[in-house]
Design an enzyme around this catalytic site. Structure first.
Site, PDB file in Angstrom:
ATOM      1  N   GLY A  14       0.918  -1.325  -0.055  1.00  0.00           N
ATOM      2  CA  GLY A  14       0.069  -0.044   0.068  1.00  0.00           C
ATOM      3  C   GLY A  14       1.036   1.290   0.103  1.00  0.00           C
ATOM      4  N   ALA A  46      -9.242   4.305  -1.372  1.00  0.00           N
ATOM      5  CA  ALA A  46      -9.535   5.502  -0.729  1.00  0.00           C
ATOM      6  C   ALA A  46      -9.976   6.634  -1.642  1.00  0.00           C
ATOM      7  CB  ALA A  46      -7.880   6.072  -0.004  1.00  0.00           C
ATOM      8  N   GLY A  49      -9.456  11.517   0.096  1.00  0.00           N
ATOM      9  CA  GLY A  49      -8.069  12.441  -0.144  1.00  0.00           C
ATOM     10  C   GLY A  49      -7.432  12.215   1.178  1.00  0.00           C
ATOM     11  N   GLU A 114     -13.961  17.594   4.623  1.00  0.00           N
ATOM     12  CA  GLU A 114     -14.372  16.303   5.273  1.00  0.00           C
ATOM     13  C   GLU A 114     -14.991  16.616   6.817  1.00  0.00           C
ATOM     14  OE1 GLU A 114     -13.037  12.865   2.730  1.00  0.00           O
ATOM     15  OE2 GLU A 114     -11.726  13.423   4.031  1.00  0.00           O
ATOM     16  N   HIS A 241     -17.275   3.446   9.372  1.00  0.00           N
ATOM     17  CA  HIS A 241     -17.636   4.282   8.683  1.00  0.00           C
ATOM     18  C   HIS A 241     -19.291   4.519   8.234  1.00  0.00           C
ATOM     19  CE1 HIS A 241     -17.969   6.987   5.047  1.00  0.00           C
ATOM     20  NE2 HIS A 241     -16.815   7.540   5.124  1.00  0.00           N
ATOM     21  N   ARG A 287     -17.303  11.224  12.497  1.00  0.00           N
ATOM     22  CA  ARG A 287     -17.783   9.826  12.195  1.00  0.00           C
ATOM     23  C   ARG A 287     -18.264   8.852  13.212  1.00  0.00           C
ATOM     24  NH1 ARG A 287     -12.935   8.171   7.804  1.00  0.00           N
ATOM     25  NH2 ARG A 287     -13.907   9.769   6.343  1.00  0.00           N
ATOM     26  N   HIS A 348     -14.227   0.326   9.183  1.00  0.00           N
ATOM     27  CA  HIS A 348     -13.593   1.145   8.207  1.00  0.00           C
ATOM     28  C   HIS A 348     -12.142   1.081   8.613  1.00  0.00           C
ATOM     29  CE1 HIS A 348     -13.055   3.850   5.118  1.00  0.00           C
ATOM     30  NE2 HIS A 348     -12.780   4.915   5.703  1.00  0.00           N
ATOM     31  N   ARG A 383      -9.947   8.857  14.594  1.00  0.00           N
ATOM     32  CA  ARG A 383      -9.104   9.205  13.503  1.00  0.00           C
ATOM     33  C   ARG A 383     -10.061  10.498  12.760  1.00  0.00           C
ATOM     34  NH1 ARG A 383      -8.937   7.582   7.316  1.00  0.00           N
ATOM     35  NH2 ARG A 383     -10.926   7.135   7.914  1.00  0.00           N
ATOM     36  N   SER A 388      -5.241   9.365   7.734  1.00  0.00           N
ATOM     37  CA  SER A 388      -4.590   7.975   7.919  1.00  0.00           C
ATOM     38  C   SER A 388      -3.593   7.883   6.552  1.00  0.00           C
ATOM     39  CB  SER A 388      -5.435   7.054   7.621  1.00  0.00           C
ATOM     40  OG  SER A 388      -6.453   7.352   6.789  1.00  0.00           O
TER      41      SER A 388
HETATM   42  C1  LIG Z   1     -12.860   2.363   1.216  1.00  0.00           C
HETATM   43  C2  LIG Z   1     -11.749   3.190   2.014  1.00  0.00           C
HETATM   44  C3  LIG Z   1     -11.759   4.573   1.667  1.00  0.00           C
HETATM   45  C4  LIG Z   1     -10.729   5.185   2.351  1.00  0.00           C
HETATM   46  N1  LIG Z   1     -10.555   6.785   2.177  1.00  0.00           N
HETATM   47  C5  LIG Z   1      -9.650   7.102   2.798  1.00  0.00           C
HETATM   48  C6  LIG Z   1      -9.495   8.589   2.406  1.00  0.00           C
HETATM   49  O1  LIG Z   1     -10.231   9.060   1.685  1.00  0.00           O
HETATM   50  N2  LIG Z   1      -8.457   9.291   3.185  1.00  0.00           N
HETATM   51  C7  LIG Z   1      -7.511   8.680   4.128  1.00  0.00           C
HETATM   52  O2  LIG Z   1      -6.480   9.321   4.688  1.00  0.00           O
HETATM   53  N3  LIG Z   1      -7.779   7.226   4.372  1.00  0.00           N
HETATM   54  C8  LIG Z   1      -8.516   6.552   3.689  1.00  0.00           C
HETATM   55  N4  LIG Z   1      -8.919   5.307   3.880  1.00  0.00           N
HETATM   56  C9  LIG Z   1      -7.853   4.645   4.917  1.00  0.00           C
HETATM   57  C10 LIG Z   1      -6.451   4.286   4.038  1.00  0.00           C
HETATM   58  O3  LIG Z   1      -6.700   3.950   2.784  1.00  0.00           O
HETATM   59  C11 LIG Z   1      -5.641   3.315   4.593  1.00  0.00           C
HETATM   60  O4  LIG Z   1      -5.475   3.504   6.102  1.00  0.00           O
HETATM   61  C12 LIG Z   1      -4.318   3.370   4.299  1.00  0.00           C
HETATM   62  O5  LIG Z   1      -4.481   3.429   2.723  1.00  0.00           O
HETATM   63  C13 LIG Z   1      -3.407   2.398   4.711  1.00  0.00           C
HETATM   64  O6  LIG Z   1      -2.275   2.259   3.620  1.00  0.00           O
HETATM   65  P1  LIG Z   1      -1.179   1.167   4.439  1.00  0.00           P
HETATM   66  O7  LIG Z   1      -0.003   1.136   3.371  1.00  0.00           O
HETATM   67  O8  LIG Z   1      -0.934   1.228   5.698  1.00  0.00           O
HETATM   68  O9  LIG Z   1      -2.274  -0.303   4.147  1.00  0.00           O
HETATM   69  P2  LIG Z   1      -2.923  -0.871   2.831  1.00  0.00           P
HETATM   70  O10 LIG Z   1      -2.853   0.236   1.791  1.00  0.00           O
HETATM   71  O11 LIG Z   1      -3.969  -1.733   3.437  1.00  0.00           O
HETATM   72  O12 LIG Z   1      -1.887  -1.918   2.206  1.00  0.00           O
HETATM   73  C14 LIG Z   1      -1.627  -3.351   2.974  1.00  0.00           C
HETATM   74  C15 LIG Z   1      -0.748  -4.095   2.216  1.00  0.00           C
HETATM   75  O13 LIG Z   1      -0.350  -5.268   2.968  1.00  0.00           O
HETATM   76  C16 LIG Z   1      -0.536  -6.388   2.376  1.00  0.00           C
HETATM   77  N5  LIG Z   1      -0.603  -7.568   3.386  1.00  0.00           N
HETATM   78  C17 LIG Z   1      -1.431  -7.498   4.397  1.00  0.00           C
HETATM   79  N6  LIG Z   1      -0.903  -8.826   5.037  1.00  0.00           N
HETATM   80  C18 LIG Z   1      -0.033  -9.312   4.428  1.00  0.00           C
HETATM   81  C19 LIG Z   1       0.774 -10.647   4.627  1.00  0.00           C
HETATM   82  N7  LIG Z   1       0.434 -11.278   5.518  1.00  0.00           N
HETATM   83  N8  LIG Z   1       1.620 -10.962   3.589  1.00  0.00           N
HETATM   84  C20 LIG Z   1       2.229  -9.958   3.001  1.00  0.00           C
HETATM   85  N9  LIG Z   1       1.374  -8.619   2.593  1.00  0.00           N
HETATM   86  C21 LIG Z   1       0.364  -8.526   3.262  1.00  0.00           C
HETATM   87  C22 LIG Z   1      -1.787  -5.976   1.562  1.00  0.00           C
HETATM   88  O14 LIG Z   1      -1.902  -6.955   0.454  1.00  0.00           O
HETATM   89  C23 LIG Z   1      -1.506  -4.751   0.855  1.00  0.00           C
HETATM   90  O15 LIG Z   1      -0.692  -4.708  -0.162  1.00  0.00           O
HETATM   91  C24 LIG Z   1      -9.925   4.596   3.384  1.00  0.00           C
HETATM   92  C25 LIG Z   1      -9.962   3.038   3.408  1.00  0.00           C
HETATM   93  C26 LIG Z   1     -10.981   2.377   2.485  1.00  0.00           C
HETATM   94  C27 LIG Z   1     -10.778   0.992   3.073  1.00  0.00           C
END
Ligand SMILES: Cc1cc2nc3c(=O)[nH]c(=O)nc-3n(C[C@H](O)[C@H](O)[C@H](O)COP(=O)(O)OP(=O)(O)OC[C@H]3O[C@@H](n4cnc5c(N)ncnc54)[C@H](O)[C@@H]3O)c2cc1C
Length: 554
Positions: A14, A46, A49, A114, A241, A287, A348, A383, A388
């Site tokens: 991510g 996401a 934004g 927001e 959410h 929220r 969420h 949050r 995030s």
């Molecule tokens: C529908 C939705 C809308 C959102 N909108 C917003 C927004 O507008 N603004 C905002 O700030 N936040 C938003 N969020 C929250 C935000 O998107 C997330 O908190 C943020 O993207 C998390 O990023 P990350 O890199 O920590 O994890 P993620 O983007 O979730 O990536 C995690 C990665 O780890 C991998 N992984 C997990 N377990 C394992 C494992 N055992 N072995 C190998 N790989 C693994 C997954 O496959 C994935 O690639 C939203 C979330 C959702 C679900």
């Protein structure tokens, strides 16, 4: 078993994982290990934004004040001040790595608003912000010759020197030296090793029956860190959410809060705009307030959902500002510019996670964490919307810097365990029945939704503790010999994370932010909150003591 040695291991693809990888690649060889396709993450979903101060009428102080208000007395102010102030640098870094954000009509950015934000400060790429960020970073990572991406590799457990030497983990001493991962393609378990490991596995929405999260959000990183000896904090603070598209078999698709920022109103099925009775900000209240109000109204009226009325935004604006939401709902047979959209709350975002210091360092030497898997002290008990992605970017940059600086120092320590020994599968005591795996998945998720959801009680939490203990015992019994099954790897983690969420909720004798317990409806101490801590070394879950700061390194 094949063995892979790198300078940096990144678990997760991510925003947090990819940004760290791109920064670390200038200092050494990086492996990004991800359990499905690299583009599967919460990041790409996401919509709204990323919050960062850029407007003339805005300031770091205002962003900080809004974050502290949402966090309900549990944010660490020094952490909030630092993250908010580094927002513009994080945006610069994203743009440097190819991310394009929507421009405003008179220069600068087009800024959304927001819930909980006192100013327009949400930078976005229309309603596809996450996709714009995730795909741009992925493309750059794929082009970088110092980065190898291992897709379809599900990490199972971190490898530590303590575990290899048969000792208990010691915070600040135990060193993470790698990770075991199931290579789904080859059907075998591989060991990866590196002096510096980043955990960026995202959240745990799948622990609940209804969630906006993608299937990969099963709390694996939380469970792996805990089993290796790192503390987790504030797991009881789960954000629901308020507005996910109602779909009788379980909601998933999210209708961004930005819709309400543009004028959409929450109403009952009969058309009553009830939010004004709950909060002066009406549909744009924080929220947790909106989710609880919807939960209460649905139960009071016996309705299965409420509706979101977008008519005030105007048809053309809906289609131009929210093209993806408009198109997705149209596929479901709903023209959102024309008719009210049925919505319900869904799990969420997890505010709690692996405890890190300001540089993203965890309790274990060589293990860093960034993104939703962490608890950094930024979000507190709730949050603020769009903080995030900001947190993920800021901590990925900080962790990449810290891990790069400490690379040589850690390399010597890890040398003794590189390559690590083969995976030891352990002993199953009962045969695996796939019927049970599926049933246990459903049981964990139903238990969490019904007993540990938006509104909690002492009685429900007590029952949940007993049920989850039985479920975990069952899962652990047949777990070991059958790890070539990612459903089982995830179930093992889901059950552990569910148990820790329940126990964290049970030790908090108050209602604060996202944690609402009908038996303790008020805030226990108006002067400030205390984090909950899951301590793997003792197995205890407790509130921090007065003056104790889990995010500070001694
Ligand atoms: C529908 C939705 C809308 C959102 N909108 C917003 C927004 O507008 N603004 C905002 O700030 N936040 C938003 N969020 C929250 C935000 O998107 C997330 O908190 C943020 O993207 C998390 O990023 P990350 O890199 O920590 O994890 P993620 O983007 O979730 O990536 C995690 C990665 O780890 C991998 N992984 C997990 N377990 C394992 C494992 N055992 N072995 C190998 N790989 C693994 C997954 O496959 C994935 O690639 C939203 C979330 C959702 C679900």
């Amino acid at each position: 078993m094949s063995k892979q040695q790198y300078d940096f291991l990144v678990i997760g693809s991510g925003l947090a994982g990819l940004l760290f990888a791109l920064e670390a690649a200038s200092r050494g060889r990086v492996a990004v290990i991800t359990k499905r396709l690299p583009e599967e993450s919460s990041t790409v979903h996401a919509q709204g934004g990323i919050a960062s101060v850029s407007a003339a009428d805005d300031s770091f102080d205002l962003h900080m004040a809004d974050t502290l208000t949402a966090g309900a007395g549990l944010c660490r102010p020094d952490v909030v001040a630092g993250v908010v102030a580094e927002g513009p640098q994080a945006i610069d870094a994203l743009e440097r790595h190819g991310v394009t954000l929507s421009a405003g009509e008179n220069g600068g950015y087009d800024l959304g608003r927001e819930g909980g934000h006192s100013r327009r400060r949400i930078l976005h790429a229309k309603d596809r912000t996450g996709r714009a960020i995730g795909m741009a970073l992925l493309e750059r990572a794929q082009q970088d010759s110092n980065i190898d991406i291992y897709a379809n590799h599900c990490c199972i457990d971190l490898i530590t020197d303590s575990k290899l030497e048969g000792r208990h983990p010691v915070p600040g001493v135990t060193h993470v030296v790698g990770v075991y991962a199931l290579d789904a393609g080859a059907g075998s378990i591989q060991a990866f090793s590196a002096p510096q490991v980043l955990l960026a596995t995202g959240g745990a929405g799948k622990v609940y029956r209804y969630t906006s999260n993608p299937d990969v959000a099963t709390g694996d990183g939380l469970a792996m860190a805990y089993r290796a000896g790192a503390r987790l904090a504030n797991l009881e603070f789960v954000q629901f959410h308020p507005t996910c598209l109602y779909e009788p078999r379980g909601s998933r698709f999210l209708l961004s809060e930005a819709l309400r920022g543009e004028g959409a109103v929450i109403k009952s099925i009969s058309g009553e705009a009830f939010m004004e009775a709950y909060h002066p900000m009406g549909s744009l209240a924080p929220r947790d307030v909106v989710a609880r109000a919807i939960d209460q109204e649905m139960k009071r009226r016996g309705d299965r959902h409420v509706v979101l009325d977008l008519t005030a935004i105007g048809r053309e604006r809906v289609k131009s500002r929210f093209p993806m939401i408009y198109a997705t709902c149209l596929e479901e047979g709903i023209d959102i510019a024309h008719e009210p959209v049925p919505v319900v709350p869904a799990a969420h975002y997890l505010c709690g996670g692996v405890v890190t210091d300001a540089a993203g360092r965890t309790d274990l030497v060589g293990l860093y964490a960034a993104g939703e898997v962490t608890c950094t002290g930024l979000h507190g008990a709730n949050r603020l919307a769009s903080n995030s992605l900001l947190e993920a970017a800021v901590f990925a940059l900080r962790a990449a810097h810290a891990a790069g600086e400490a690379l040589e120092e850690h390399r010597a320590r890890v040398a003794a365990w590189s390559p690590p020994p083969p995976w030891n599968p352990g002993q199953a005591t009962v045969p695996k029945e796939s019927v049970l795996v599926n049933a246990h998945w459903e049981m964990v998720r139903a238990l969490m939704w019904d007993f540990v959801g938006i509104v909690r009680s002492d009685h429900r939490l007590g029952l949940a503790e007993r049920y989850i203990a039985l479920l975990r015992e069952s899962v652990e019994q047949y777990y070991w010999d059958f790890l070539l099954d990612s459903d089982l790897i995830e179930l093992r983690n889901l059950a552990l994370v569910a148990q820790l969420i329940i126990r964290s909720a049970a030790v908090r004798p108050e209602s604060r932010g996202l944690h609402f317990n009908v038996d303790h409806p008020g805030i226990a101490d108006e002067r400030g909150g205390r984090e909950s801590l899951c301590e793997p070394v003792t197995g205890a879950v407790r509130l921090v003591r007065a003056g104790e700061n889990p995010f500070a390194r001694g």
